[in-house]
Design a protein around this motif. Structure first.
Motif, PDB file in Angstrom:
ATOM      1  N   ILE A 118      67.607-144.895  66.333  1.00  0.00           N
ATOM      2  CA  ILE A 118      67.921-144.948  67.763  1.00  0.00           C
ATOM      3  C   ILE A 118      66.961-144.032  68.515  1.00  0.00           C
ATOM      4  O   ILE A 118      66.767-142.877  68.141  1.00  0.00           O
ATOM      5  CB  ILE A 118      69.371-144.492  68.029  1.00  0.00           C
ATOM      6  CG1 ILE A 118      70.356-145.423  67.305  1.00  0.00           C
ATOM      7  CG2 ILE A 118      69.669-144.455  69.526  1.00  0.00           C
ATOM      8  CD1 ILE A 118      71.782-144.917  67.335  1.00  0.00           C
ATOM      9  N   TYR A 119      66.371-144.556  69.583  1.00  0.00           N
ATOM     10  CA  TYR A 119      65.580-143.726  70.486  1.00  0.00           C
ATOM     11  C   TYR A 119      66.527-143.083  71.488  1.00  0.00           C
ATOM     12  O   TYR A 119      67.399-143.749  72.053  1.00  0.00           O
ATOM     13  CB  TYR A 119      64.552-144.567  71.237  1.00  0.00           C
ATOM     14  CG  TYR A 119      63.512-145.194  70.345  1.00  0.00           C
ATOM     15  CD1 TYR A 119      62.532-144.415  69.741  1.00  0.00           C
ATOM     16  CD2 TYR A 119      63.512-146.575  70.121  1.00  0.00           C
ATOM     17  CE1 TYR A 119      61.574-144.997  68.930  1.00  0.00           C
ATOM     18  CE2 TYR A 119      62.550-147.156  69.308  1.00  0.00           C
ATOM     19  CZ  TYR A 119      61.587-146.368  68.708  1.00  0.00           C
ATOM     20  OH  TYR A 119      60.638-146.932  67.903  1.00  0.00           O
ATOM     21  N   GLN A 120      66.352-141.786  71.727  1.00  0.00           N
ATOM     22  CA  GLN A 120      67.233-141.075  72.645  1.00  0.00           C
ATOM     23  C   GLN A 120      66.403-140.265  73.630  1.00  0.00           C
ATOM     24  O   GLN A 120      65.427-139.608  73.253  1.00  0.00           O
ATOM     25  CB  GLN A 120      68.164-140.143  71.876  1.00  0.00           C
ATOM     26  CG  GLN A 120      69.124-139.359  72.747  1.00  0.00           C
ATOM     27  CD  GLN A 120      70.031-138.432  71.936  1.00  0.00           C
ATOM     28  OE1 GLN A 120      70.032-138.457  70.708  1.00  0.00           O
ATOM     29  NE2 GLN A 120      70.788-137.604  72.623  1.00  0.00           N
ATOM     30  N   TYR A 121      66.773-140.320  74.908  1.00  0.00           N
ATOM     31  CA  TYR A 121      66.111-139.499  75.916  1.00  0.00           C
ATOM     32  C   TYR A 121      67.031-139.360  77.125  1.00  0.00           C
ATOM     33  O   TYR A 121      68.019-140.084  77.261  1.00  0.00           O
ATOM     34  CB  TYR A 121      64.762-140.110  76.323  1.00  0.00           C
ATOM     35  CG  TYR A 121      64.845-141.398  77.116  1.00  0.00           C
ATOM     36  CD1 TYR A 121      64.785-141.391  78.507  1.00  0.00           C
ATOM     37  CD2 TYR A 121      64.970-142.627  76.480  1.00  0.00           C
ATOM     38  CE1 TYR A 121      64.848-142.566  79.246  1.00  0.00           C
ATOM     39  CE2 TYR A 121      65.030-143.809  77.196  1.00  0.00           C
ATOM     40  CZ  TYR A 121      64.974-143.773  78.585  1.00  0.00           C
ATOM     41  OH  TYR A 121      65.051-144.930  79.309  1.00  0.00           O
ATOM     42  N   SER A 122      66.695-138.434  77.997  1.00  0.00           N
ATOM     43  CA  SER A 122      67.430-138.238  79.246  1.00  0.00           C
ATOM     44  C   SER A 122      66.614-138.836  80.378  1.00  0.00           C
ATOM     45  O   SER A 122      65.448-138.499  80.553  1.00  0.00           O
ATOM     46  CB  SER A 122      67.665-136.741  79.506  1.00  0.00           C
ATOM     47  OG  SER A 122      68.347-136.559  80.730  1.00  0.00           O
ATOM     48  N   GLY A 123      67.230-139.753  81.130  1.00  0.00           N
ATOM     49  CA  GLY A 123      66.519-140.422  82.209  1.00  0.00           C
ATOM     50  C   GLY A 123      67.434-140.727  83.372  1.00  0.00           C
ATOM     51  O   GLY A 123      68.319-139.940  83.697  1.00  0.00           O
ATOM     52  N   SER A 124      67.244-141.890  83.987  1.00  0.00           N
ATOM     53  CA  SER A 124      68.052-142.268  85.139  1.00  0.00           C
ATOM     54  C   SER A 124      68.534-143.700  84.966  1.00  0.00           C
ATOM     55  O   SER A 124      68.034-144.449  84.127  1.00  0.00           O
ATOM     56  CB  SER A 124      67.239-142.158  86.435  1.00  0.00           C
ATOM     57  OG  SER A 124      66.159-143.075  86.420  1.00  0.00           O
ATOM     58  N   LEU A 125      69.540-144.072  85.762  1.00  0.00           N
ATOM     59  CA  LEU A 125      69.946-145.459  85.808  1.00  0.00           C
ATOM     60  C   LEU A 125      68.795-146.292  86.379  1.00  0.00           C
ATOM     61  O   LEU A 125      68.043-145.813  87.230  1.00  0.00           O
ATOM     62  CB  LEU A 125      71.190-145.637  86.684  1.00  0.00           C
ATOM     63  CG  LEU A 125      72.497-145.054  86.150  1.00  0.00           C
ATOM     64  CD1 LEU A 125      73.616-145.314  87.142  1.00  0.00           C
ATOM     65  CD2 LEU A 125      72.852-145.653  84.786  1.00  0.00           C
ATOM     66  N   THR A 126      68.686-147.520  85.944  1.00  0.00           N
ATOM     67  CA  THR A 126      67.577-148.359  86.396  1.00  0.00           C
ATOM     68  C   THR A 126      67.943-149.216  87.596  1.00  0.00           C
ATOM     69  O   THR A 126      67.121-149.985  88.076  1.00  0.00           O
ATOM     70  CB  THR A 126      67.090-149.272  85.258  1.00  0.00           C
ATOM     71  OG1 THR A 126      68.138-150.178  84.899  1.00  0.00           O
ATOM     72  CG2 THR A 126      66.704-148.441  84.036  1.00  0.00           C
TER      73      THR A 126
END
Length: 202
Positions: free
Chosen positions: A124-132
């Protein structure tokens, strides 16, 4: 990710996407426990994996009691013969019934066991971002399965006919150049140099 079998749910065309609203399902992460709110679709995929776009992506959106958001995403690859993942073949076989924004239809007998197993059995790729999608909330915990799930060409064509194109342009990692600004500078040069660094999953 734990989602019990669902007897029936609303499948709705929101104009920006098509969505299944659910009130059951949980996601357990190192930062807490989240409740499933809905899942929706984007075509083409909003993530690239090893520089490859996929024709479709689904996002499962979860929230915790404090309002924090986590999203689990899966990309799709197409198969020409036979059926793909039973859950999505079932749902998307009815997408033609909601071709117009504001319309909805019932979907029945939704089983998520295979999908949860797919998530658990692959990296699983995991990161902190934003809703698209608006309001583009930040500090969202993203979890993207590294392996695609399968879908028939027939049902992909059906959802593409409804959604057309509803993906966000590829974004950079936080703190790096804004790729929309980079693209715009090619059309209208600005005085300072901007060096793009593509953000993708590897």
């Amino acid at each position: 990710m734990q989602i019990p079998p669902i007897d029936t749910a609303h499948f709705e065309n929101l104009g920006s996407t098509v969505e299944v609203a659910l009130s059951q399902g949980r996601l357990f992460t190192p930062t807490g426990r989240y409740a499933l709110k809905q899942f929706h679709f984007h075509t083409p995929s909003e993530h690239r994996i090893n520089e490859e776009y996929y024709p479709l992506e689904v996002h499962f959106v979860f929230k915790d009691p404090a309002g924090r958001v986590a999203v689990v995403g899966f990309v799709f690859e197409l198969i020409e013969a036979g059926s793909g993942d039973a859950l999505f073949e079932n749902i998307l076989s009815r997408v033609h019934r909601i071709a117009s924004p504001g319309t909805s239809v019932r979907v029945f007998r939704l089983s998520f066991g295979h999908l949860a197993g797919h998530l658990e059995s692959n990296p699983i790729y995991q990161y902190s971002g934003s809703l698209t999608t608006p309001p583009c909330t930040e500090n969202v915990a993203w979890y993207i399965s590294s392996e695609p799930i399968s879908l028939s060409v027939k049902n992909f064509n059906a959802i593409k006919h409804v959604l057309k194109f509803n993906s966000r342009y590829t974004q950079n990692i936080p703190g790096e150049s804004n790729l929309l600004e980079v693209a715009a500078s090619e059309l209208h040069p600005i005085t300072h140099e901007v060096k793009p660094v593509q953000h993708e999953l590897k």
